[in-house]
Write a protein that holds these residues in place. Structure first.
Motif, short mmCIF file in Angstrom:
data_model
loop_
_atom_site.label_atom_id
_atom_site.label_comp_id
_atom_site.label_asym_id
_atom_site.label_seq_id
_atom_site.Cartn_x
_atom_site.Cartn_y
_atom_site.Cartn_z
N THR A 436 2.01 -2.61 -10.44
CA THR A 436 1.89 -3.73 -9.40
C THR A 436 1.09 -3.13 -8.01
O THR A 436 0.02 -3.77 -7.49
N LEU A 437 1.53 -1.95 -7.78
CA LEU A 437 0.98 -1.38 -6.55
C LEU A 437 0.27 -0.16 -7.03
O LEU A 437 0.96 1.00 -7.08
N PRO A 438 -0.85 -0.01 -7.44
CA PRO A 438 -1.60 1.26 -7.70
C PRO A 438 -1.72 2.37 -6.78
O PRO A 438 -1.85 3.36 -6.76
N HIS A 439 -1.63 1.83 -5.44
CA HIS A 439 -1.43 2.74 -4.39
C HIS A 439 -0.10 2.62 -3.79
O HIS A 439 0.82 3.63 -3.93
N GLY A 440 0.32 1.52 -3.01
CA GLY A 440 1.65 1.41 -2.35
C GLY A 440 2.00 2.15 -1.05
O GLY A 440 2.71 1.49 -0.25
N HIS A 441 1.10 2.88 -0.75
CA HIS A 441 1.30 3.50 0.70
C HIS A 441 0.10 3.57 1.23
O HIS A 441 -0.12 4.81 1.78
N LEU A 442 -0.95 2.88 1.30
CA LEU A 442 -2.21 2.94 1.78
C LEU A 442 -1.91 2.80 3.42
O LEU A 442 -1.75 1.69 4.09
N LYS A 443 -2.45 3.99 3.95
CA LYS A 443 -2.44 3.73 5.63
C LYS A 443 -3.36 4.96 6.25
O LYS A 443 -3.81 5.70 5.26
N SER A 444 -3.57 5.11 7.36
CA SER A 444 -4.51 5.78 7.88
C SER A 444 -4.13 7.42 7.76
O SER A 444 -4.86 8.20 7.69
N SER A 445 -2.94 7.56 7.88
CA SER A 445 -2.38 9.16 7.75
C SER A 445 -2.54 9.41 6.15
O SER A 445 -2.66 10.58 6.05
N ASN A 446 -2.69 8.43 5.22
CA ASN A 446 -2.76 8.72 3.85
C ASN A 446 -4.13 8.94 3.44
O ASN A 446 -4.43 8.54 2.30
N VAL A 447 -5.22 8.93 4.40
CA VAL A 447 -6.68 9.05 4.02
C VAL A 447 -7.14 10.42 4.93
O VAL A 447 -6.92 10.38 6.11
N LEU A 448 -7.29 11.36 4.07
CA LEU A 448 -7.75 12.64 4.42
C LEU A 448 -9.32 12.55 4.50
O LEU A 448 -9.92 11.69 3.97
#
Length: 621
Positions: A436-448
């Motif tokens: 249901t949540l392929p990512h689940g924690h998408l936010k700017s600190s989890n984009v390197l």
């Protein structure tokens, strides 16, 4: 809200509450009281139409003339001020003479103690304070005298102390929601018939009263030591002597251990702050059985392998301590750098399921995903190992003070970043269709960002292996409108996270609700953007570090609309990921000839000014 929907909702409200409306009302007096109430609030942009205290009628049949007012048959009956970014305090005195049957300020930014004098609102049937930052103890007499009260919703705040005993004085109470707070002590002996009580994720203890034994077991999860139906049976109490002896033994052992540690620490040379060995974090594990240590399990054949001992002996830089554990940068003897993430909140699945899920993640391969290199499994602790990315996170570039030689993220760079994020997310959706949540924690600190500012998604697809209570408390997906309001997530929840990320990228504003533990409201960044978009030309909200130019503004506005469509409060009206990605891929660094002028005349899809109130992305359906 359409008038037919409003009428249906209020008709249901009156049937449930058996409320009797006043035959006539002095709406001018009510307007004055509401304006007085407004003075106690902050960030009242969405209450801009609360102005004319000489208004003759607040209601046109079932349609309010002022935002947030509830009307039935031409009479004012309550306030529904949800998701508006409001703060300040609830001035009960200004509301005391209103015919207030329902009061809702859910999903705002209120904090501080429980509203003082709330029991002056004698007509009140429903109270909704959920999804705010209220804290402290609720006075025992807070609900005294509210004989008509049927629904009390205080979930997702930070209330402490005991459950107020005056709740037992509400004979008509049918719904009590106190979950996700910090209430302590024993549960009250609720006696009201047909009462639904959710007390999950507090600090309650002791036996569950027999009157609540027929409740759903999930309503009691996440507390310190509750027992009895519908949970496990209560154990017999230990004798006082046995408890005293056990306590004394534990205290003596702890004191002795402390003294030994102090002596050892004084004899050891103090290591440099960033040259600690990861092995120092595992000294307490040395007495464990050797076969429990296991080995590193590599999930990618193309990566050069190394032994666990090499990792433990490597010098380590402490990168930080996040919601799920600590992170270290480990530099091996061959000069290669890795990031070791240490998790203690991954006992949700067994060993075989964990191994299978990690192997599944190891098979993922996309230019915009940071691949998992290896993992380490213990029952009480897991390590996830990835390559080190030198350029840091998108969050650090957007919100941290830049060094003199660090350039700002201009518009072309930000556009390439969001395109890469969208492509990586689309790949996860394709490869993980069962989640249901392929990512689940998408936010700017989890984009390197790598050395060329190419985005790499991290911390993806961890929902299946994280402990549920921890995930619900910290993960971004569980701060979405559908979860904070209805306790569920959908395949469009990651799209909501993408929308918030787009708004953050364009405005340079950090979504402050991400800092809250538990289910924080989504109503800080999104409604702020919406309030500006509903007003004049919205280009004023763009981050000035983008080096704005008139040749790019049309494309920025297009991305702004995409972000807003992804942030629709109602998931049914929210764009799905396919459409969002297609629209993002269409964007260019600069506007084509005539594109900017055509942008403002293309109708509802590409013009903010053409949006009717019913189509404002953050309005509640």
């Amino acid at each position: 809200m359409a008038s037919s929907t409003s009428y249906s909702w209020f008709l249901t409200f009156c049937i449930l509450t058996a409320c009797s409306l006043p035959a006539s009302s002095n709406d001018r007096d009510y307007a004055k009281a509401l304006l007085k109430f407004k003075e106690s609030l902050t960030n009242t942009t969405m209450l801009a139409d609360w102005q004319d205290q000489l208004v003759d009628k607040l209601c046109s049949w079932n349609t309010p003339k002022w935002t947030g007012c509830l009307c039935l048959n031409g009479s004012f009956i309550g306030l529904r001020l949800e998701g508006m970014g409001l703060g300040g305090r609830i001035d009960v005195n200004s509301l005391a003479n209103l015919p207030l049957f329902s009061l809702s300020v859910m999903s705002n930014n209120f904090s501080g103690p429980f509203p003082s004098g709330l029991n002056k609102l004698r007509k009140l049937r429903s109270l909704y304070l959920a999804n705010n930052g209220f804290n402290g103890e609720i006075p025992d007499n807070a609900f005294s005298g509210l004989k008509a009260m049927r629904k009390v919703v205080l979930r997702n705040n930070m209330f402490t102390g005991k459950i107020p005993i005056s709740l037992l004085e509400l004979p008509r109470l049918v719904d009590l929601q106190l979950q996700n707070n910090q209430f302590r002590g024993r549960i009250l002996d609720f006696w009201q018939g047909n009462l639904r009580v959710n007390l999950s994720y507090n600090k309650l203890q002791g036996p569950i009263p027999a009157t609540l034994s027929n409740q759903n077991a999930s309503f009691f999860f996440g507390n310190i030591n509750l027992c009895g139906k519908p949970l496990h049976p209560c154990k017999p109490k230990k004798s006082i002597l046995r408890i005293a002896l056990t306590t004394a033994a534990v205290t003596t052992f702890a004191l002795a251990a402390f003294i030994v540690l102090v002596i050892i620490s004084r004899r050891r040379a103090k290591p440099l702050q960033y040259e600690k060995s990861i092995n120092s974090f595992y000294k307490e594990k040395e007495t464990s059985k050797k076969n429990e240590h296991g080995k590193l399990y590599f999930v990618r054949n193309e990566m050069e392998g190394f032994e666990l001992e090499e990792l433990l002996r490597a010098s380590a830089e402490v990168l930080g301590s996040g919601s799920f554990g600590s992170s270290y940068k480990a530099v091996l003897f061959n000069g290669l750098s890795y990031v070791v993430r240490r998790f203690r909140q991954m006992s949700n699945v067994g060993k075989e399921e964990f191994y299978e899920h990690m192997r599944r993640l190891g098979r993922l391969s996309h230019p915009n995903l940071l691949p998992l290199v290896a993992f380490y499994y213990r029952k009480d602790e897991k390590l996830l190992i990835t390559q080190f990315v030198q350029n840091g996170s998108l969050a650090s570039h957007l919100h941290s003070k830049r060094s003199p030689n660090q350039r700002a993220l201009d518009w072309p760079t930000r556009l390439r970043i969001i395109k890469g994020v969208a492509r990586g997310l689309a790949y996860l959706y394709k490869e993980l269709p069962s989640l249901t949540l392929p990512h689940g924690h998408l936010k700017s600190s989890n984009v390197l960002l790598d050395s060329e500012y190419k985005p790499l998604l991290v911390d993806y697809a961890l929902v299946p292996v994280l402990n549920k209570d921890r995930a619900h408390q910290f993960m971004v997906a569980y701060k979405s409108p559908e979860y904070t309001q209805n306790d569920h997530v959908t395949r469009k929840t990651d799209v909501w996270s993408l929308g918030i990320l787009i708004l953050e990228l364009l405005t340079g504003q950090f979504p402050a609700n991400y800092l809250r533990q538990g289910r924080g409201p989504s109503a800080d960044l999104a409604p702020w953007v919406n309030s500006i978009v509903k007003g004049e030309w919205p280009s004023e909200l763009f981050d000035k570090d983008m080096n704005l130019g008139i040749s790019s503004e049309g494309q920025m506005l297009r991305l702004l609309e995409i972000g807003m469509r992804c942030c629709e409060w109602n998931p049914e009206r929210r764009w799905d990921l396919r459409e969002a990605v297609e629209r993002i891929e269409e964007l260019k660094e600069r506007d084509r000839h005539d594109d900017y002028s055509s942008y403002a005349s293309e109708g509802d899809t590409h013009s903010y000014r053409a949006m009717s109130d019913d189509n404002v992305p953050f309005s509640r359906a």
